[in-house]
Design an enzyme around this catalytic site. Structure first.
Site, PDB file in Angstrom:
ATOM      1  N   CYS A  84       0.805  -1.232   0.000  1.00 54.02           N
ATOM      2  CA  CYS A  84       0.000   0.000   0.000  1.00 54.02           C
ATOM      3  C   CYS A  84       0.837   1.281   0.000  1.00 54.02           C
ATOM      4  O   CYS A  84       0.810   2.033  -0.978  1.00 54.02           O
ATOM      5  CB  CYS A  84      -0.933   0.005   1.206  1.00 54.02           C
ATOM      6  SG  CYS A  84      -2.112  -1.340   1.162  1.00 54.02           S
TER       7      CYS A  84
HETATM    8  N1  LIG Z   1      -2.635  -5.966   1.973  1.00 50.32           N
HETATM    9  C1  LIG Z   1      -3.173  -4.938   2.612  1.00 50.32           C
HETATM   10  O1  LIG Z   1      -2.903  -4.712   3.786  1.00 50.32           O
HETATM   11  C2  LIG Z   1      -4.166  -4.005   1.941  1.00 50.32           C
HETATM   12  C3  LIG Z   1      -4.893  -3.096   2.722  1.00 50.32           C
HETATM   13  C4  LIG Z   1      -5.816  -2.246   2.097  1.00 50.32           C
HETATM   14  C5  LIG Z   1      -5.986  -2.310   0.717  1.00 50.32           C
HETATM   15  N2  LIG Z   1      -5.253  -3.196  -0.030  1.00 50.32           N
HETATM   16  C6  LIG Z   1      -5.504  -3.233  -1.470  1.00 50.32           C
HETATM   17  O2  LIG Z   1      -6.315  -4.378  -1.744  1.00 50.32           O
HETATM   18  C7  LIG Z   1      -5.970  -4.928  -3.010  1.00 50.32           C
HETATM   19  C8  LIG Z   1      -5.581  -6.382  -2.860  1.00 50.32           C
HETATM   20  O3  LIG Z   1      -4.403  -6.454  -2.084  1.00 50.32           O
HETATM   21  P1  LIG Z   1      -3.896  -7.783  -1.392  1.00 50.32           P
HETATM   22  O4  LIG Z   1      -2.835  -7.382  -0.446  1.00 50.32           O
HETATM   23  O5  LIG Z   1      -5.037  -8.598  -0.893  1.00 50.32           O
HETATM   24  O6  LIG Z   1      -3.257  -8.551  -2.648  1.00 50.32           O
HETATM   25  P2  LIG Z   1      -2.775 -10.066  -2.696  1.00 50.32           P
HETATM   26  O7  LIG Z   1      -1.724 -10.136  -3.721  1.00 50.32           O
HETATM   27  O8  LIG Z   1      -2.488 -10.556  -1.316  1.00 50.32           O
HETATM   28  O9  LIG Z   1      -4.064 -10.851  -3.190  1.00 50.32           O
HETATM   29  C9  LIG Z   1      -4.557 -10.789  -4.472  1.00 50.32           C
HETATM   30  C10 LIG Z   1      -5.017 -12.180  -4.896  1.00 50.32           C
HETATM   31  O10 LIG Z   1      -5.569 -12.080  -6.214  1.00 50.32           O
HETATM   32  C11 LIG Z   1      -5.200 -13.239  -6.954  1.00 50.32           C
HETATM   33  N3  LIG Z   1      -5.329 -12.910  -8.373  1.00 50.32           N
HETATM   34  C12 LIG Z   1      -4.474 -12.239  -9.173  1.00 50.32           C
HETATM   35  N4  LIG Z   1      -5.007 -12.060 -10.395  1.00 50.32           N
HETATM   36  C13 LIG Z   1      -6.242 -12.630 -10.369  1.00 50.32           C
HETATM   37  C14 LIG Z   1      -7.309 -12.700 -11.300  1.00 50.32           C
HETATM   38  N5  LIG Z   1      -7.207 -12.161 -12.518  1.00 50.32           N
HETATM   39  N6  LIG Z   1      -8.454 -13.314 -10.911  1.00 50.32           N
HETATM   40  C15 LIG Z   1      -8.573 -13.858  -9.669  1.00 50.32           C
HETATM   41  N7  LIG Z   1      -7.599 -13.801  -8.746  1.00 50.32           N
HETATM   42  C16 LIG Z   1      -6.458 -13.188  -9.085  1.00 50.32           C
HETATM   43  C17 LIG Z   1      -3.800 -13.532  -6.485  1.00 50.32           C
HETATM   44  O11 LIG Z   1      -3.456 -14.898  -6.714  1.00 50.32           O
HETATM   45  C18 LIG Z   1      -3.896 -13.201  -4.987  1.00 50.32           C
HETATM   46  O12 LIG Z   1      -4.250 -14.342  -4.213  1.00 50.32           O
HETATM   47  C19 LIG Z   1      -4.887  -4.032  -3.582  1.00 50.32           C
HETATM   48  O13 LIG Z   1      -5.487  -3.039  -4.356  1.00 50.32           O
HETATM   49  C20 LIG Z   1      -4.282  -3.404  -2.331  1.00 50.32           C
HETATM   50  O14 LIG Z   1      -3.664  -2.173  -2.605  1.00 50.32           O
HETATM   51  C21 LIG Z   1      -4.357  -4.054   0.553  1.00 50.32           C
END
Ligand SMILES: NC(=O)c1ccc[n+]([C@@H]2O[C@H](COP(=O)([O-])OP(=O)(O)OC[C@H]3O[C@@H](n4cnc5c(N)ncnc54)[C@H](O)[C@@H]3O)[C@@H](O)[C@H]2O)c1
Length: 427
Positions: free
Chosen positions: A269
């Site tokens: 983030c």
């Molecule tokens: N990690 C955090 O603390 C946090 C907090 C707030 C917001 N966010 C936001 O949330 C969003 C997700 O972040 P995250 O940390 O969960 O990411 P992540 O990488 O942990 O999870 C994303 C998941 O999506 C899957 N994926 C990728 N492409 C795909 C597709 N086309 N179809 C289906 N699945 C698919 C991946 O295999 C993965 O498991 C981002 O925009 C991030 O900025 C993250």
């Protein structure tokens, strides 16, 4: 719409979550706990197999006994077709950067898949962090071939995630969540859906405000961390104790929020999201100053830390790095400053090893061009290094034992302040 609302009221609706990562999986858990049926989609088959075997791959307290998909294997797939059963589809996909520009490829791939489905009477919600206007762009791609009526028989919304991985106290019982809808009806439906799992909902005027509020939250952290990191450099020049100064300032009970300096930013983030805002701002003719400046200072930190450490040695020291996660108590090493530090040490031909209880190995890949195994923290091993560099302050570490075993400790997190040991170098 009436039927959908009734079903939501009776908890007789199904939620499809796309992307079961650090955001998606805890969200699944929230709905499951409220006995709402969940369908999960993730393109990573390794993750799918683990979840079907009853193992969560995220080491969070709340997900320790997460067995939902073990008992509901048909509800988990890498094929979007399973989403046809869902009434609500929530998208939690990665939104990284490519050359400091938003990389929307995951979101747009998902839009393409959804566009071939029958979405009548479904609610589509984006939770990924995006630039203002991106949710609309995504929706346009979903509905390019559709003749559905927004707010009548298709509902769209955006609700930014506030998950705080590694924080055992994080809960939507105390943290409010922002929601927004494309139309009044969309917002009404989002309110009904999320009130099942969130205690306090905050309604944004429109989707763009909700998108931008999330960017401001992360930019606020980035700028303030940049500020205390710069203060750390100034204090070092003046031989002052930055941690004492922050503690003194934070006794002011208004107008000051405490931020701590560190070895640099990491995670998905804070190092990334501000650039989403600067990209869109530049497109509209304004080049933001704070975003660039805090980025420069925060990116400087790994080099500053290494230089500070090396300044204590005449000959090149042997260094032991503690922690490769980007923050404490998480098994997430994305964009971790530990990798930057390792790269700098390698370039300077300084030998190093690492320990991290969350990473038994680090593998050659996008972030580093070498592999290494985490070493065991025995007294003899620790004493074998000239310097112990504490990068990530996991609670699991026995700090007293490390202190007693180490020749010299360089602490990037201020952990040793509470012990009162004199010889620690804070960097
Ligand atoms: N990690 C955090 O603390 C946090 C907090 C707030 C917001 N966010 C936001 O949330 C969003 C997700 O972040 P995250 O940390 O969960 O990411 P992540 O990488 O942990 O999870 C994303 C998941 O999506 C899957 N994926 C990728 N492409 C795909 C597709 N086309 N179809 C289906 N699945 C698919 C991946 O295999 C993965 O498991 C981002 O925009 C991030 O900025 C993250």
């Amino acid at each position: 719409m009436k039927k959908l609302l009734e079903n939501i009221d009776k908890k007789k609706f199904k939620v499809g979550i796309v992307g079961l990562g650090y955001v998606g999986l805890p969200l699944v858990n929230l709905f499951v706990k409220k006995r709402i049926e969940v369908i999960g989609v993730d393109t990573d088959t390794k993750k799918i197999n683990k979840l079907k075997a009853g193992n969560s791959y995220i080491s969070s307290k709340n997900l320790k006994n997460f067995k939902y998909f073990q008992n509901k294997k048909a509800n988990l797939s890498n094929n979007y077709k399973v989403l046809e059963k869902a009434d609500v589809i929530i998208i939690c996909l990665p939104t990284p950067l490519k050359k400091f520009k938003p990389d929307m490829r995951y979101i747009f791939k998902c839009a393409k898949k959804l566009s071939s489905m029958n979405l009548e009477n479904k609610v589509i919600i984006l939770e990924s962090t995006v630039f203002p206007g991106a949710t609309n762009l995504f929706f346009k791609k979903v509905f390019s071939k559709k003749s559905l009526l927004l707010g009548k028989n298709i509902f769209l919304g955006y609700s930014p995630e506030r998950e705080n991985p590694g924080d055992p106290n994080f809960s939507y019982k105390v943290t409010p969540k922002v929601i927004s809808g494309k139309t009044k009806n969309c917002l009404k439906i989002l309110e009904k859906i999320y009130s099942n799992i969130i205690t306090k909902l905050v309604k944004a005027k429109n989707i763009e405000s909700a998108e931008t509020s999330k960017l401001l939250e992360n930019l606020y952290r980035s700028v303030n961390i940049g500020l205390v990191n710069e203060m750390k450099i100034i204090c070092d020049k003046l031989s002052l104790d930055i941690f004492e100064i922050i503690n003194l300032a934070s006794t002011k009970n208004f107008g000051f929020q405490k931020f701590l300096p560190g070895p640099g930013l990491g995670g998905h983030c804070i190092p990334i999201d501000p650039y989403y805002l600067s990209w869109i701002s530049k497109k509209h003719g304004y080049d933001p100053k704070f975003i660039r400046l805090s980025g420069i200072i925060n990116q400087l930190m790994p080099r500053w830390v290494v230089n500070k450490l090396l300044s204590y040695f005449v000959k090149k020291p042997k260094v032991l790095i503690l922690g490769v996660s980007y923050k404490k108590n998480v098994d997430d090493d994305r964009e971790s400053p530990a990798f930057e530090i390792m790269k700098i040490l390698r370039k300077k031909r300084v030998s190093f090893d690492y320990n991290d209880p969350y990473f038994s190995k680090i593998r050659k890949g996008r972030q580093i061009k070498f592999s290494k195994k985490s070493i065991k923290l025995t007294k003899e091993k620790i004493n074998n290094y000239d310097a112990v560099l504490l990068v990530t302050d996991h609670d699991i570490y026995n700090y007293k034992f490390i202190y007693q075993s180490a020749k010299k400790i360089f602490d990037c997190r201020g952990v040793y302040k509470k012990f009162g040991y004199k010889e620690i170098v804070y960097c």
